[in-house]
Design an enzyme around this catalytic site. Structure first.
Site, PDB file in Angstrom:
ATOM      1  N   ASP A  71      56.857 109.946  32.833  1.00 21.63           N
ATOM      2  CA  ASP A  71      56.481 108.755  32.307  1.00 21.63           C
ATOM      3  C   ASP A  71      54.861 108.611  32.277  1.00 21.63           C
ATOM      4  O   ASP A  71      54.539 107.556  33.014  1.00 21.63           O
ATOM      5  CB  ASP A  71      57.235 107.648  32.901  1.00 21.63           C
ATOM      6  CG  ASP A  71      57.102 106.314  31.814  1.00 21.63           C
ATOM      7  OD1 ASP A  71      56.806 106.361  30.760  1.00 21.63           O
ATOM      8  OD2 ASP A  71      57.511 105.148  32.552  1.00 21.63           O
ATOM      9  N   HIS A 103      56.405 105.240  28.458  1.00 23.54           N
ATOM     10  CA  HIS A 103      57.146 104.544  27.636  1.00 23.54           C
ATOM     11  C   HIS A 103      56.702 103.236  27.039  1.00 23.54           C
ATOM     12  O   HIS A 103      57.399 102.373  26.322  1.00 23.54           O
ATOM     13  CB  HIS A 103      58.552 103.978  28.566  1.00 23.54           C
ATOM     14  CG  HIS A 103      58.136 102.880  29.261  1.00 23.54           C
ATOM     15  ND1 HIS A 103      58.000 102.969  30.782  1.00 23.54           N
ATOM     16  CD2 HIS A 103      58.289 101.746  29.362  1.00 23.54           C
ATOM     17  CE1 HIS A 103      57.754 102.067  31.433  1.00 23.54           C
ATOM     18  NE2 HIS A 103      57.752 101.079  30.621  1.00 23.54           N
ATOM     19  N   SER A 111      54.474  97.433  33.552  1.00 19.88           N
ATOM     20  CA  SER A 111      54.607  98.903  33.125  1.00 19.88           C
ATOM     21  C   SER A 111      53.304  99.368  32.757  1.00 19.88           C
ATOM     22  O   SER A 111      52.678  98.998  31.925  1.00 19.88           O
ATOM     23  CB  SER A 111      55.858  99.225  32.063  1.00 19.88           C
ATOM     24  OG  SER A 111      56.876  99.002  32.676  1.00 19.88           O
TER      25      SER A 111
END
Ligand code: 4AZ
Length: 568
Positions: A416, A368, A510
């Protein structure tokens, strides 16, 4: 009805040691998710496969087989045998020597059971004596006699009725050998010894309710599971254990190993806890004594082969600091503490995501975080500590390629994970001078819930303000992720955090690393920061992409040798 009840009682008894869902997966000594492969094998998709003889290390001693073929090394013989199931080891040295070592059962007309006799050179014969005769040795003897599953059970018998003085042999095996000649053999001169007797396994047989079904279809008494002794012969009775019986040690991967393997300078547990300093300090002398007593066996040769295999350099930080101070609730990182940490700069922001250096020109991050169509826009920063003051030693790279997992789902954050291939600098160099690749875990069983690991990044802190200094914190792996996040949890995700939420990853972290350490303090990338319900909330831990699930996917793109730590 009655039968069912007794079955459930027995499975209750069994439950105290065996993990049922693990037993269903039929792990054996060939499951490299649980144990190391032999040095003449390598791990391919979770199974140990035979190497080709040329893939063996070149040095070692010449060996001679029972069918009188000489091999340059023991490893070459074992890899040949591994593939063809023929040419068993007989002795060290070339085949000129008139030495034999042949196992037969006594009486001669016996088929699958009898006392164990060894034929030596010049038609000398000796019996294996009962002392220290165990299932590991019996399995080897039966295997040599062409009973591939090994022994059914063992006995010892008195020798009162033998008149002539007995030549006695003692064998000590690891249990994986295919011939007794590979074991440590010593002669004993005893006249009143008991003799070793074996009953080799002849299929088929149904297991009773008090028995464990080995993967090789043998049955062994339930109370012989999880005791460190390879009764099954394929190790299936030792690889799914919640705990281990006395005399054996519990590896984190739920494998039981005999206590004598502790602190013997060979790693048996995947993450090395059997050789940890904590366990072994002050124990070394004991074991040196142990090896002195042992006769020459091929076990020593096996260990030497293992030692001479190349090993990947990864996961070593030149500095580790274990301060506790106030990512979110974390500490400020120092130089060389997270040499695998990468910063990714997107279009606008300074640092939009974290990433992890895994060697060569490769960086792992969350899917992502990136888009393949924006490959030329991203900049990769290595050696960064502060994203504003820009410390010394930072290097930047452009990207050549962005590989997003084919099954990445941007709505659910399933899979992911993405690989970034950096553009090499002059002379094709990628490896940034201030970076060390993190190791990639090859097995789901290396770390489990409760394990303390480190998460790092430039994400928001508890006041939801952007951080410019790289921060890190200790968090714990959790097992109840699907119960916490319900329909939002998918295979390949893992929760980690603290029970009160005081340390957590957050927006901006992230793509960055969650790293767990083995007992030598070597770091493995266990997770990639992915998502979570808010940040630092009690009961809502962070969700990470479980990297061990993607080992084959990563290796497919980068080449397996980049990420295979053992047994290249
Ligand atoms: C984010 O928005 C994010 N607490 C990252 C990690 C977590 C939550 C949100 C985990 O990038």
């Amino acid at each position: 009805m009655d039968l069912q009840r007794t079955t459930s009682i027995s499975s209750f008894k069994q439950e105290t040691f065996l993990i049922e869902e693990c037993v269903r997966k039929s792990y054996t000594q060939n499951s490299c998710e649980k144990v190391f492969c032999q040095p003449w094998q390598r791990c391919v998709k979770g199974s140990c496969r035979c190497k080709l003889p040329y893939q063996c290390p070149k040095n070692g001693t010449i060996v001679c087989t029972a069918d009188r073929r000489a091999f340059r090394t023991y490893c070459q013989l074992k890899s040949y045998e591994c593939q063809r199931k023929m040419s068993k080891f007989m002795h060290r040295g070339n085949c000129d020597r008139q030495e034999t070592f042949r196992v037969v059962l006594d009486p001669e007309n016996a088929t699958s059971e009898g006392t164990v006799k060894v034929e030596l050179a010049h038609s000398q014969r000796a019996f294996i004596c009962g002392e220290e005769w165990g299932m590991q040795e019996a399995n080897v003897a039966c295997r040599e006699l062409n009973f591939p599953e090994g022994a059914d059970h063992i006995e010892t018998i008195d020798t009162d009725n033998v008149s002539q003085p007995l030549e006695c042999i003692k064998a000590t095996c690891r249990g994986i050998e295919t011939s007794l000649a590979e074991c440590a053999i010593s002669r004993l001169n005893q006249s009143n010894a008991k003799l070793a007797k074996v009953v080799c396994h002849t299929p088929p047989k149904e297991c009773s309710f008090r028995e464990f079904h080995c993967v090789n279809r043998k049955c062994i008494p339930l109370d012989k599971t999880c005791d460190g002794i390879n009764d099954c012969g394929d190790l299936s009775d030792e690889v799914c254990c919640k705990a281990c019986r006395s005399g054996s040690y519990h590896c984190k991967s739920d494998v039981c190993i005999p206590n004598k393997y502790l602190c013997n300078n060979e790693r048996d547990c995947l993450t090395g806890e059997d050789e940890s300093h904590q366990l072994c300090n002050g124990r070394l002398q004991d074991n040196e004594k142990g090896t002195e007593q042992a006769e020459e066996s091929m076990d020593e040769e096996r260990r030497n082969i293992k030692k001479s295999l190349p090993q990947l350099y990864c996961g070593v930080a030149n500095r580790t600091v274990t301060r506790r101070k106030r990512i979110l609730g974390g500490n400020t990182a120092e130089k060389d503490e997270f040499p695998w940490q990468i910063a990714i700069r997107g279009e606008r922001e300074r640092v939009s995501c974290g990433g992890v250096y895994i060697g060569g020109c490769w960086v792992l991050t969350a899917a992502h975080c990136v888009r393949a169509s924006r490959t030329h826009v991203y900049k990769i920063f290595t050696g960064m500590l502060n994203s504003i003051t820009l410390n010394e030693g930072i290097e930047t790279f452009d990207l050549k390629r962005v590989i997003i997992h084919e099954k990445y789902n941007s709505k659910t954050y399933q899979n992911d994970i993405a690989l970034l291939e950096m553009k090499p600098k002059d002379l094709g160099r990628c490896s940034p001078p201030n970076s060390v690749p993190v190791c990639i875990p090859w097995s789901q069983h290396m770390f489990k819930s409760g394990q303390q690991c480190k998460v790092s990044g430039w994400g928001f802190d508890e006041a939801f303000t952007r951080q410019y200094a790289l921060k890190w914190g200790y968090i714990y792996l959790m097992e109840n992720c699907s119960a916490i996040y319900r329909h939002r949890y998918f295979e390949g995700m893992e929760c980690a955090g603290t029970h009160d939420g005081s340390v957590d990853s957050c927006k901006g972290d992230s793509g960055g690393p969650l790293v767990c350490f083995d007992s030598d303090n070597v770091g493995y990338l266990w997770g990639i920061v992915s998502w979570g319900e808010n940040c630092g909330e009690k009961g809502h831990p962070g969700v990470y992409t479980k990297v061990a699930n993607y080992f084959d996917w990563i290796g497919y793109h980068t080449g397996m040798s980049l990420i295979t730590r053992y047994n290249l």
